[in-house]
Design an enzyme around this catalytic site. Structure first.
Site, PDB file in Angstrom:
ATOM      1  N   HIS A 192      36.989  40.823  33.183  1.00 48.31           N
ATOM      2  CA  HIS A 192      36.466  42.121  32.749  1.00 48.31           C
ATOM      3  C   HIS A 192      35.838  41.973  31.365  1.00 48.31           C
ATOM      4  CE1 HIS A 192      38.022  45.111  35.745  1.00 48.31           C
ATOM      5  NE2 HIS A 192      38.760  44.061  36.069  1.00 48.31           N
ATOM      6  N   HIS A 219      33.785  46.222  37.350  1.00 51.57           N
ATOM      7  CA  HIS A 219      33.071  47.204  36.539  1.00 51.57           C
ATOM      8  C   HIS A 219      31.676  46.659  36.246  1.00 51.57           C
ATOM      9  CE1 HIS A 219      37.237  48.679  35.036  1.00 51.57           C
ATOM     10  NE2 HIS A 219      36.879  49.286  36.156  1.00 51.57           N
ATOM     11  N   GLU A 256      40.103  39.958  29.566  1.00 48.95           N
ATOM     12  CA  GLU A 256      39.194  40.870  28.880  1.00 48.95           C
ATOM     13  C   GLU A 256      38.322  40.081  27.896  1.00 48.95           C
ATOM     14  OE1 GLU A 256      38.700  43.984  29.393  1.00 48.95           O
ATOM     15  OE2 GLU A 256      40.449  44.733  30.483  1.00 48.95           O
TER      16      GLU A 256
END
Length: 748
Positions: free
Chosen positions: A493, A397, A567
């Site tokens: 991420h 991303h 994350e």
């Protein structure tokens, strides 16, 4: 040469891609379908056999892009996934009609390698790009930057609309509904337009906005007051949504006034900006004069719903005073890390005679725009027999730049001369993909690639012509699994709605108690090594249906028993008595802590494993309301029962496979509703499916390696210890090496 999007010729011959039916093919339809035909996804209706071509990576006149792209000169794209070198990752399998894992030997680090080129980024031809080179210095604030007091979300601000202000900047490179056609270095050819309104004189205080550089994404700026501006972000290219990341430049600043900026088209209903997160500011004058880089600024930071439209839009508003008159400043949601930043880092790595001995930089594949997806192979020189593999990736991303900084710290430590780094290189082969989606990073997307879809939902689609980075990463892992065990997969991420650092794992239920508990061991160990950053209570392990296309679930299905998504919060940490933003150094330290945890996880002495298994079991029993030591198995408990909430993922649900990817001659069958099964039947079916599709992976890293009687441990594991020195203790985790120096000690 005729254009790609021509009408079908009489007689049903169709467009150059070979698809008949007398229909009109849009350029993107022809581009995608010819590539799918090239990789064997369409059958010849007359012969019934799959149509295949040469292996990707081998130049051939039969490659469909040679007849459909129109311009195949060196300055234009040669096809997604095109390999200019001999195939090292994939080769063609005619039976399946698509590339399969290769068995060619790979060059071991330490062997001489040819100079690796780092060409400039390639942009879609719709994008205008300024010629200025944008670089920022790295800087760590002298003390942690605390969160700002959160504002009441019910107290919304009245922001004047576009009709009440003056548009002073407007840059829209691609219309909604359009699609990617081709790319070139420098973006759109010809002279640049002037999206900003020129100043009327030296006394004009209007700010000058710009975002036509790498990772920039400001679309429109409207002046609604003397020092108040309404901003609109550009959605991800070739989509109409995904607006969360922002990065733009302002000039002609004034020091005294209090400015207010309001972004009016944020996509997500919740954000850390409503919980104390502040935007980042970079001042060029401060960087040049005082060596100060990115810092947190902003007062009266608000995140709220902007109106009752569909889909709803949310607003981010903040006030700020600039540090200097006439300065050039940048705003960003998180510390930017561009594709050029990665190339500069890899160029310095390849030019270093020491680090390049145990790190080989190669091209995994090329993106849709022709940008290189880099693959780093890191291990000690010499034989690789008996070594297990670790696969790490980041930046699927584009807007989650914190993952790139954590990856930077991971590489810095792994390539250092530290004793633990030497031990890791002796024990493992690291396959690292530091930027999976370079196209999205270049153009400033938040989530998508140039295919207009989320690449972290594309692992099940297996479309190398549309998601080359994802497909080649999966193929590479398959090849590695055929040769050796992959002990860990970790995908870096960022998260915009939850504080701290945490992990998502894979626990679909039905496995034995030991396997289900071991899924939680690595995150628990990381929380012990980083108690002020990592939150084990925020970790989730349920495999939801909407996450089946993610990297962690796909690798887990392949047979990587410990597969995680890491994350990293956009904001900072609320643990260990701190309530402050992450700095670049905090993010880079996460990479070192991950290496530290990997050594703990693979410690041949069972003490740490048994301690963590006991803690996980006790934690789950408290959560389920069971008495400690009451016995019982976890194999019949569903993952949803083990977790208080399955929400929290920062990922959007997949939009599914685009209509462009289906064969026009075969109508799409409607989905049939599946019959609901009882939990026991579902668990049994899951165990059957995993036994058919998974590659068995041993739990050797969790086993104790004991030397036979009469022998020293050096006789059985001579490569365990590079140096006799022990590791320094950190916090409550003392690491005292046994006299044989081959085992890492237990935690106190």
């Amino acid at each position: 040469m005729e254009p790609t999007g021509r009408c079908a010729a009489p007689g049903g011959k169709g467009a150059p891609g070979g698809f008949g039916g007398g229909q009109f093919l849009k350029p993107y339809d022809s581009f995608i379908r010819t590539h799918l035909r090239f990789y064997g996804y369409f059958r010849d209706d007359k012969t019934g056999r799959e149509e295949t071509a040469v292996s990707p990576g081998k130049p051939s006149r039969l490659h469909p892009t040679a007849s459909t792209m129109g311009n195949t000169s060196a300055g234009w794209q040669q096809g997604p996934g095109h390999e200019p070198n001999p195939p090292k990752v994939v080769e063609q399998t005619p039976q399946q009609g698509r590339p399969a894992p290769s068995t060619h030997p790979w060059r071991s680090p330490g062997e001489p390698q040819a100079p690796f080129s780092f060409p400039p980024p390639r942009w879609p031809v719709e994008c205008e790009v300024i010629q200025e080179r944008i670089e920022h210095i790295e800087w760590v604030p002298p003390k942690p930057e605390p969160f700002c007091p959160p504002m009441d979300p019910e107290q919304t601000l009245h922001t004047p609309g576009e009709e009440q202000g003056t548009i002073i900047y407007h840059s829209s490179p691609a219309l909604q509904g359009s699609c990617f056609i081709r790319a070139r270095v420098g973006g759109a050819p010809g002279p640049l337009s002037s999206p900003a309104v020129p100043l009327e004189g030296p006394h004009d205080t209007t700010l000058l906005f710009e975002s036509r550089f790498e990772s920039g994404n400001l679309q429109k700026a409207i002046k609604v007051g003397p020092y108040e501006y309404v901003l609109m972000l550009r959605p991800d290219l070739y989509t109409a949504k995904h607006t969360q990341w922002f990065y733009f430049r302002v000039q002609n600043t004034r020091q005294e006034p209090l400015y207010r900026f309001t972004i009016v088209n944020m996509a997500k209903p919740k954000s850390l900006f409503g919980q104390g997160l502040q935007p980042l500011l970079y001042s060029q004058q401060d960087a040049q004069s005082h060596g100060i880089g990115w810092r947190r600024v902003g007062t009266d930071v608000r995140y709220y719903r902007g109106g009752a439209g569909e889909p709803p839009a949310f607003r981010l508003s903040w006030t700020v005073r600039f540090p200097h008159d006439g300065d050039t400043c940048f705003f960003a949601a998180c510390y930017p890390y561009t594709y050029s930043d990665l190339q500069r880092y890899l160029h310095a790595l390849a030019a270093d005679p020491v680090r390049s001995r145990y790190c080989a930089v190669r091209a995994l594949c090329h993106s849709l725009a022709g940008n290189t997806v880099y693959l780093l192979t890191i291990t000690s020189p010499g034989s690789t027999a008996g070594k297990r593999a670790v696969v790490v990736s980041a930046r699927a991303h584009p807007g989650e730049s914190g993952g790139s900084w954590a990856m930077r710290g991971f590489l810095d430590f792994l390539l250092s001369t530290h004793a633990d780094a030497q031990l890791l290189r002796r024990l493992f082969i690291f396959q690292v993909v530091p930027m999976l989606n370079p196209d999205g990073v270049v153009v400033g997307n938040s989530r998508c690639s140039l295919a207009g879809r989320d690449p972290n939902r594309a692992y099940r689609m297996a479309l190398p012509g549309s998601f080359p980075g994802v497909w080649h990463l999966r193929a590479m892992v398959q090849r590695v699994l055929a040769e050796r065990e992959v002990v860990l997969y970790c995908d870096f991420h960022g998260h915009s709605r939850k504080n701290n650092i945490f992990m998502y794992g894979c626990d679909a239920g039905g496995d034995g108690t030991g396997t289900r508990l071991q899924q939680r061991v690595f995150p628990l160990m990381l929380s012990k090594n980083a108690p002020d950053k990592f939150s084990f209570s925020s970790c989730k392990f349920q495999v939801q249906k909407s996450k089946e296309g993610t990297g962690r679930v796909s690798m887990w299905r392949l047979g990587v028993s410990h597969s995680y998504t890491l994350e990293v919060a956009f904001s900072g940490s609320t643990l260990g008595g701190r309530s402050s933003h992450f700095s670049v150094e905090d993010l880079k330290s996460l990479g070192r802590l991950l290496c530290d945890t990997l050594l703990d996880f693979c410690d041949p002495a069972p003490t740490k494993l048994q301690q963590c298994l006991g803690e996980v079991d006790a934690l789950l029993r408290r959560q389920m309301g069971r008495e400690p030591g009451s016995g019982g198995s976890w194999s019949d408990v569903s993952p949803s029962e083990l977790e208080s909430s399955t929400s929290g993922s920062d990922s959007s649900v997949s939009d599914g496979i685009p209509d462009d990817f289906h064969s026009p001659s075969r109508p799409m069958e409607p989905r049939r509703r599946k019959r609901l099964r009882r939990r026991r039947a579902r668990n049994g079916l899951h165990r059957t499916n995993r036994s058919r599709t998974s590659i068995p992976v041993s739990l050797e890293p969790l086993q104790s390696i004991q030397a036979p009687r009469g022998q020293s441990c050096r006789d059985t594991c001579p490569q365990c210890c590079p140096t006799p020195q022990g590791r320094e203790g950190q916090g409550s985790w003392s690491r005292e090496w046994p006299p044989c120096h081959c085992r890492r000690g237990a935690w106190s």
